[in-house]
Design a protein around this motif. Sequence first.
Motif, short mmCIF file in Angstrom:
data_model
loop_
_atom_site.label_atom_id
_atom_site.label_comp_id
_atom_site.label_asym_id
_atom_site.label_seq_id
_atom_site.Cartn_x
_atom_site.Cartn_y
_atom_site.Cartn_z
N TYR A 109 20.68 28.25 -17.75
CA TYR A 109 21.48 27.88 -16.73
C TYR A 109 20.92 27.86 -15.19
O TYR A 109 21.40 27.10 -14.38
CB TYR A 109 22.87 28.75 -16.39
CG TYR A 109 23.79 28.25 -17.74
CD1 TYR A 109 24.29 27.19 -18.21
CD2 TYR A 109 24.03 29.56 -18.55
CE1 TYR A 109 24.80 26.94 -19.53
CE2 TYR A 109 24.63 29.17 -19.62
CZ TYR A 109 25.25 28.17 -20.31
OH TYR A 109 25.79 28.07 -21.52
N GLY A 165 19.88 28.92 -11.47
CA GLY A 165 20.74 29.17 -10.39
C GLY A 165 20.15 29.57 -9.16
O GLY A 165 18.93 29.67 -9.02
N MET A 187 16.36 28.59 -9.29
CA MET A 187 15.57 28.53 -10.64
C MET A 187 16.29 27.33 -11.36
O MET A 187 17.41 27.05 -11.47
CB MET A 187 16.03 29.84 -11.31
CG MET A 187 15.92 30.01 -12.86
SD MET A 187 14.40 30.64 -13.33
CE MET A 187 14.61 30.28 -15.15
N PRO A 188 15.49 26.51 -12.00
CA PRO A 188 16.10 25.38 -12.75
C PRO A 188 16.73 25.65 -14.10
O PRO A 188 16.28 26.73 -14.75
CB PRO A 188 14.73 24.50 -13.07
CG PRO A 188 13.63 25.17 -12.52
CD PRO A 188 14.05 26.68 -12.03
N PRO A 189 17.73 25.08 -14.46
CA PRO A 189 18.34 25.30 -15.49
C PRO A 189 17.47 24.42 -16.77
O PRO A 189 17.14 23.46 -16.83
CB PRO A 189 19.58 24.56 -15.42
CG PRO A 189 19.62 23.56 -14.49
CD PRO A 189 18.24 23.97 -13.71
N TYR A 190 17.34 25.29 -17.93
CA TYR A 190 16.36 24.65 -18.76
C TYR A 190 17.22 24.38 -20.18
O TYR A 190 16.66 23.81 -21.21
CB TYR A 190 15.31 25.61 -19.54
CG TYR A 190 14.20 25.75 -18.27
CD1 TYR A 190 13.18 24.64 -18.24
CD2 TYR A 190 14.32 26.62 -17.27
CE1 TYR A 190 12.17 24.56 -17.20
CE2 TYR A 190 13.23 26.48 -16.25
CZ TYR A 190 12.29 25.53 -16.19
OH TYR A 190 11.22 25.65 -15.09
N GLN A 191 18.45 24.49 -20.05
CA GLN A 191 19.31 24.33 -21.38
C GLN A 191 19.07 23.07 -22.10
O GLN A 191 19.17 22.84 -23.32
CB GLN A 191 20.78 24.33 -21.20
CG GLN A 191 21.47 23.76 -20.02
CD GLN A 191 23.04 23.85 -19.97
OE1 GLN A 191 23.60 23.80 -21.03
NE2 GLN A 191 23.51 23.62 -18.77
N HIS A 192 19.07 21.78 -21.19
CA HIS A 192 18.61 20.72 -21.76
C HIS A 192 17.38 20.19 -21.50
O HIS A 192 17.26 18.84 -21.91
CB HIS A 192 19.41 19.59 -20.98
CG HIS A 192 20.91 20.05 -21.09
ND1 HIS A 192 21.79 20.16 -22.44
CD2 HIS A 192 21.85 20.10 -20.33
CE1 HIS A 192 22.87 20.26 -22.17
NE2 HIS A 192 23.34 20.40 -20.95
N ILE A 193 16.41 20.91 -21.05
CA ILE A 193 15.18 20.47 -20.76
C ILE A 193 13.99 20.78 -21.88
O ILE A 193 13.34 20.11 -22.46
CB ILE A 193 14.58 21.06 -19.41
CG1 ILE A 193 15.45 20.70 -18.19
CG2 ILE A 193 13.12 20.64 -19.16
CD1 ILE A 193 15.42 19.29 -17.95
#
Lengths: 425, 238
Positions: free
Chosen positions: A366, A368, A382-388
């Motif tokens: 996620y 944040g 911090m970028p969310p990586y769930q869909h990356i």
Amino acid sequence: MSISISAKYIGRLQLVVLFIGWLFGILFPAVVWAKDTVETKQQRGAYLTRVANCAGCHTARGGQDFAGGRILNTPFGEFVVSNITPDAETGLGRWSEEDFWQALHHGKSKDGRYLYPVFPYTEYTRISRQDADAIFSYLRSVTPVRQINPEHKIHSPYDNQFLLFLWRTWYFKEGVYQPDSTKSQEWNRGAYLVEGLGHCNACHTARNVWGASKDDRPLGGEIVGSRWYAPSLVSVQQAGVGHWPIEEIVELLSTGINQHAVTSGPMATIVRQSLQYLTAEDQRAMAVYLKSLGEQDKDQQSKRKIPPMPEVVRQYLARGESIYEKHCQDCHGKSGQGAPGIYPPLAGNRAVTMNPPQNVIRSVLYGGYSPVTAGNPRPYGMPPYQHIIRDVEISQVISYIRNAWGNFGSLVSPDEIDQSRGSEH
Amino acid sequence: MRLLILSGILFFTSVAAADAPVEVADTIAERVKSCMLCHGDQDKTGLDAYYPRITGKPAGYLFNQLRNFRDGRRYYQPMAILLENLTDEYLQEMAEYFAAQPYNYPLPRPHALPSATVQEIQVLVDSGDATRDLPACSACHGADLMGVKPFIPGLLGLPSAYLAAQFGGWRNGGVMRGQVPNCMSEIARKLSQEEVNALALWLPAQAASGEPAEQDVLAPEMVERCQSIFSARRMTKP
């Protein structure tokens, strides 16, 4: 020459003022006291309400202050937070100070109904009567909002008042905080803030199936209705701060970040909504108490021997390493050193190696920002990586950071990634 | 002995070199790096959603969207979590940064709409339909549909899929965008499904030209209609 004279003069003046103040305090304590019943009581109440973060729960996202309506999802069902504005029909408008005390201290509503312990009266019961009355007087001064909130949707059998009564007799220890005379005043203030107003234990203790804290001490546990794990405030391997200087503890509580750690998820929210507004004295008192809790940790581990790594594991981690180089290294550095206070170091970071691993997983899924605070007004993100990147890759990169640069932690599987998803915060 | 000291020094300096903190620029660009994963130079389709470009859109519009995501008035979970602990002031700074970034519009994508439909759409865009209390799209989005600063976005250079999704959100009052009524959701609800489908194909076929207009081009009546959007400067929830 003239400087020294005026300094002396000011010194004298201060003494005189102090003396008058002292006399006044002795002679007219009642006068000073009576003043507390009017505006100062409300002001004090506003501050205490902030420390207790009542608005954090009682205000819906984007909704009106204290009007409730926010839904707390738990395994026991959906709890709807009440309207505590002074509206006569839908809020606390008809409540007396005594009714309010019944709720905060005994966990009973005005109509005698037992309240559910998602409302942390289990901790607020430590709050003194004087502070409770001040909170009430402040709440009576906020804008009344006419808002009828939906009913709770609680799964059977938890909706049964008799079961709630049983639960209370087993688990609910009512009583105002009793100072420990062997400890300093500052320590006692800190304990009162942490155990009572700050209700830190509502999250930082293990909760059993009934939502009761298993142990009085904040030894860590998954937050009811959230996939976040609130780490132990005692253990050095989790969130115990026994080994940090007081200033660094204060820095984390007041700004949400210091050179070792960042607050994330629900903890970041607590810092934003509440802890950053504490007075410097209260932040310090809290830190003093938290430090002493951390010092109770007996099993401070000696240097652990890291066992040799089987070849398959090495290969798994090698894949994680290449993902790290591609996606993470820019910010967290080649050797996980980060930029302390900006991009957290991952090397030697217990939030990374902690067991259970769900927080580090959630951080990567996620992303944040640290909370915006006066001390850190423009945080980095911090970028969310769930869909990356895919779950397998997330599990590889997390396994890698848990075991690189001298870190040592269990490997995580794609299944664990999936289990840590869900329930926003 | 000397050798020992020297190697000692070398050892420590080499550790220090490996551990020198990452250099971080003290800029807003560095602070919004986390957005760039999804919002690159162009609109793009991600694994879970359609990622619109945000560069070059009017600042007030971007700011309102950021607040909507954070406060649950527009719904996309990853952005809601990302923005959860940020204040209005900081969101405003981010919005201004993205608004000021240059943007190269994509080439128009030709449509194959029948000419009767094209005519109807052109009437809708330029004149509206008084019988349904529908102002012209251009009355708010500017004569050349490039938007009006600072709150109204342009309509050109947006792909069909994104347009269709936004109208879907407003019309169904659904999770994405339609929870809070405003001038745009009211208009979207008055359109027919055929009109929406046609608009989603017609708009991307128009060449973008010029800049967003200044706010004084808006008629007072339009300002009145969109009051909730234009006056959305509420106090930050601490």
